[in-house]
Design a protein around this motif. Structure first.
Motif, PDB file in Angstrom:
ATOM      1  N   TYR A 129       0.815  -1.215   0.000  1.00 12.46           N
ATOM      2  CA  TYR A 129       0.000   0.000   0.000  1.00 12.46           C
ATOM      3  C   TYR A 129       0.852   1.270   0.000  1.00 12.46           C
ATOM      4  N   GLN A 130       2.099   1.173   0.404  1.00 18.08           N
ATOM      5  CA  GLN A 130       2.973   2.345   0.417  1.00 18.08           C
ATOM      6  C   GLN A 130       3.591   2.634  -0.951  1.00 18.08           C
ATOM      7  N   VAL A 131       3.694   1.625  -1.793  1.00 17.37           N
ATOM      8  CA  VAL A 131       4.316   1.753  -3.122  1.00 17.37           C
ATOM      9  C   VAL A 131       5.677   2.432  -2.967  1.00 17.37           C
ATOM     10  N   SER A 132       6.480   1.906  -2.062  1.00 16.66           N
ATOM     11  CA  SER A 132       7.763   2.538  -1.760  1.00 16.66           C
ATOM     12  C   SER A 132       8.735   2.476  -2.936  1.00 16.66           C
ATOM     13  N   GLN A 133       8.542   1.523  -3.847  1.00 21.86           N
ATOM     14  CA  GLN A 133       9.447   1.407  -4.989  1.00 21.86           C
ATOM     15  C   GLN A 133       9.324   2.593  -5.936  1.00 21.86           C
ATOM     16  N   TYR A 134       8.160   3.247  -5.951  1.00 24.26           N
ATOM     17  CA  TYR A 134       7.929   4.323  -6.912  1.00 24.26           C
ATOM     18  C   TYR A 134       7.505   5.635  -6.253  1.00 24.26           C
ATOM     19  N   ALA A 135       7.498   5.705  -4.935  1.00 19.12           N
ATOM     20  CA  ALA A 135       6.945   6.878  -4.246  1.00 19.12           C
ATOM     21  C   ALA A 135       7.708   8.151  -4.602  1.00 19.12           C
ATOM     22  N   MET A 136       9.026   8.102  -4.544  1.00 21.26           N
ATOM     23  CA  MET A 136       9.821   9.289  -4.848  1.00 21.26           C
ATOM     24  C   MET A 136       9.607   9.739  -6.293  1.00 21.26           C
ATOM     25  N   GLU A 137       9.557   8.800  -7.219  1.00 21.95           N
ATOM     26  CA  GLU A 137       9.354   9.146  -8.621  1.00 21.95           C
ATOM     27  C   GLU A 137       7.965   9.706  -8.872  1.00 21.95           C
ATOM     28  N   ILE A 138       6.972   9.170  -8.160  1.00 16.81           N
ATOM     29  CA  ILE A 138       5.599   9.654  -8.338  1.00 16.81           C
ATOM     30  C   ILE A 138       5.482  11.116  -7.942  1.00 16.81           C
ATOM     31  N   PHE A 139       6.031  11.483  -6.794  1.00 16.94           N
ATOM     32  CA  PHE A 139       5.887  12.867  -6.335  1.00 16.94           C
ATOM     33  C   PHE A 139       6.813  13.806  -7.086  1.00 16.94           C
ATOM     34  N   GLU A 140       7.904  13.309  -7.612  1.00 12.76           N
ATOM     35  CA  GLU A 140       8.715  14.142  -8.501  1.00 12.76           C
ATOM     36  C   GLU A 140       7.956  14.426  -9.796  1.00 12.76           C
ATOM     37  N   TYR A 141       7.217  13.442 -10.273  1.00 10.16           N
ATOM     38  CA  TYR A 141       6.402  13.645 -11.474  1.00 10.16           C
ATOM     39  C   TYR A 141       5.271  14.646 -11.212  1.00 10.16           C
ATOM     40  N   LEU A 142       4.648  14.556 -10.039  1.00  8.92           N
ATOM     41  CA  LEU A 142       3.594  15.510  -9.707  1.00  8.92           C
ATOM     42  C   LEU A 142       4.140  16.932  -9.602  1.00  8.92           C
ATOM     43  N   LYS A 143       5.339  17.074  -9.055  1.00  5.93           N
ATOM     44  CA  LYS A 143       5.959  18.402  -8.985  1.00  5.93           C
ATOM     45  C   LYS A 143       6.256  18.951 -10.376  1.00  5.93           C
TER      46      LYS A 143
END
Length: 505
Positions: free
Chosen positions: A249-263
């Motif tokens: 549920y945390q999706v830790s493998q892609y979390a940093m990339e996801i929020f960098e994409y949102l930024k």
């Protein structure tokens, strides 16, 4: 009295027509039948048509005893199929016919003698072939057998019968199991990684595992599930994603990339100072609209993301389109309607939004405004929201729930402030979290926050000051929905936390 010639001719014509139809032959008499016999009843015509449908034998029947191949799904009942056109016989009749045919009984003694003679012939032929082979083969010096190769690790895989037959042949098989291929590649990589160990080093030997205990693809799975070891910057206390690596549920493998994409998508939705273009609107009217939208979100128990997305849609629409005073509430209702359908599991119906507008608008007007809003944003509803950034940053720093709720109150209260519409969503979320930490006396901007947010204290200092100034403004009774909402015990009464006059930033 004898019948006239005309009646006799008509009877002959009708009988001939019926006979022709029964035989399946199309003649001209059928047309004459329709012309001459006009007073025939409908029932008689139905009888005639029924008589015409008589089964006709095929012109050429297939050869008896010839079998036809059955397709995979041709005969689902597993019945014995016969060639097309062959009439199935009654089993009783078939038995009767078989009994009539005299069967020639073969004595058992003859069959036994024939079998023995056949076997003796085969033995004699085998002896002749072996003698010829012995003549051709020459004596060869005896060579000692080579030492057996070291035992290798085998992986058992399920293979079909076709693959087993292919492996028996000398040709190399093109069909290889996917699991077997992965295991072989993994074993090669492991052999490359292993280095020779000096005898002086005190190293414990690994436990040997049986070949049967090895599961195909187990090595690859272990590598994927392994927690990565990242090199964190100086001062960062912990790696939040590595700690929750096994939590799906945390999706830790892609979390940093996801929020960098949102930024990176924040620049696609710019909101400028649009009040100069809006002749009939003012900042006060916008604050009233946002306050009403917060009340609708609370009464319908909608998600907070729905509220933030609806306010974004209102600002984006007002940036490009001039709106009158009478359609401002319609714009807010349509934006909430769109956001709820995008984010809610069970969104409210159209009638619900018409009801909260007190019947000021019709269903046609609401749907028309919804279409206009979607056209303005080009049907792109993946807008970065400050609420999502705040939740991510607070969890990475591991703040308590009351502190996070205080940051939510600061962020939601800023929705009514027109001066904050041009701020970046990720920056205003970071500023709200820092202001909540300052109000709770929990510290300043740390390297951990800088690592996860990507901003330094200089980037968010003016936004923190603007948010603190907005909280110090004199509160009006017409804009009390957000304060009353966060004064409840469910939200830890964070609206009653004393404000800070001087911030240590």
């Amino acid at each position: 009295m004898a019948p006239t010639k005309s009646l006799v001719n008509e009877n002959r014509q009708t009988t001939n027509a019926v006979i022709g139809v029964r035989k399946g032959i199309t003649t001209r008499n059928q047309k004459s039948l329709a012309n001459h016999v006009g007073n025939v009843d409908v029932k008689q015509q139905a009888i005639i048509t029924r008589e015409t449908r008589i089964k006709r034998k095929a012109d050429t029947s297939p050869v008896k005893g010839k079998t036809i191949k059955r397709s995979a799904l041709g005969n689902i009942t597993n019945a014995i199929a016969k060639p097309f056109g062959v009439n199935l016989q009654d089993p009783k009749k078939a038995v009767a016919k078989k009994s009539q045919i005299p069967s020639k009984a073969v004595p058992i003694t003859k069959t036994v003698t024939s079998i023995t003679t056949r076997a003796s012939q085969i033995v004699t032929r085998a002896t002749k072939v072996s003698k010829k082979d012995d003549e051709i083969i020459k004596p060869v010096d005896v060579v000692p057998a080579p030492a057996p190769p070291p035992p290798t690790r085998h992986i058992t895989t399920r293979r079909s019968a076709g693959l087993i037959e292919l492996e028996k042949s000398n040709d190399s098989s093109l069909y290889v199991s996917a699991l077997e291929d992965i295991a072989e590649e993994a074993s090669k990589k492991d052999d490359k990684i292993i280095k020779p160990i000096d005898k002086n080093d005190n190293v414990t030997e690994p436990e040997t595992t049986n070949a049967s205990s090895v599961i195909p693809g187990q090595l690859t799975v272990q590598k994927l599930d392994g927690t990565p070891k990242r090199k964190l910057p100086d001062g960062v206390q912990h790696d939040f994603d590595a700690e929750n690596w096994r939590d799906p549920y945390q999706v830790s493998q892609y979390a940093m990339e996801i929020f960098e994409y949102l930024k990176s998508r924040e620049s696609l939705f710019p909101i400028g100072d649009y009040m100069e273009k809006q002749v009939c609107l003012s900042t006060w009217m916008r604050s009233l609209l946002v306050d009403w939208m917060v009340e609708v979100q609370e009464s319908f128990e909608l998600n907070h993301e729905t509220l933030y997305l609806a306010v974004k849609l209102v600002d984006l629409y007002l940036t490009k389109v001039t709106v009158g005073k009478e359609t401002l509430q319609l714009l807010g209702a349509a934006s909430l309607f769109i956001a709820s359908k995008f984010d809610e599991r069970i969104p409210p119906m159209v009638e619900d939004f018409l009801y909260i507008c007190d019947g000021a608008y019709s269903q046609h007007e609401l749907i028309r405004m919804e279409m206009n809003v979607l056209k303005v944003v080009d049907f792109d509803l993946g807008i970065p929201l400050s609420y999502r950034f705040l939740r991510r940053y607070a969890r990475c720093v591991k703040v308590s729930m009351p502190t996070l709720t205080l940051a939510r109150y600061i962020l939601e209260y800023s929705l009514m402030d027109y001066t904050t519409i041009s701020f970046s969503d990720s920056k205003i979320a970071s500023a709200a979290l820092l202001l909540a930490l300052q109000m709770k006396d929990l510290g300043d901007w740390t390297p951990t926050l800088e690592y996860y947010t990507g901003y330094k204290i200089q980037d968010i200092r003016p936004i923190v000051l603007a948010l603190n100034e907005g909280l110090h403004k004199k509160q009006k009774d017409a804009l009390a929905t957000v304060r009353n909402k966060y004064s409840h015990k469910i939200f830890f009464e964070v609206a009653k936390v004393p404000l800070k006059e001087i911030l240590n930033i």
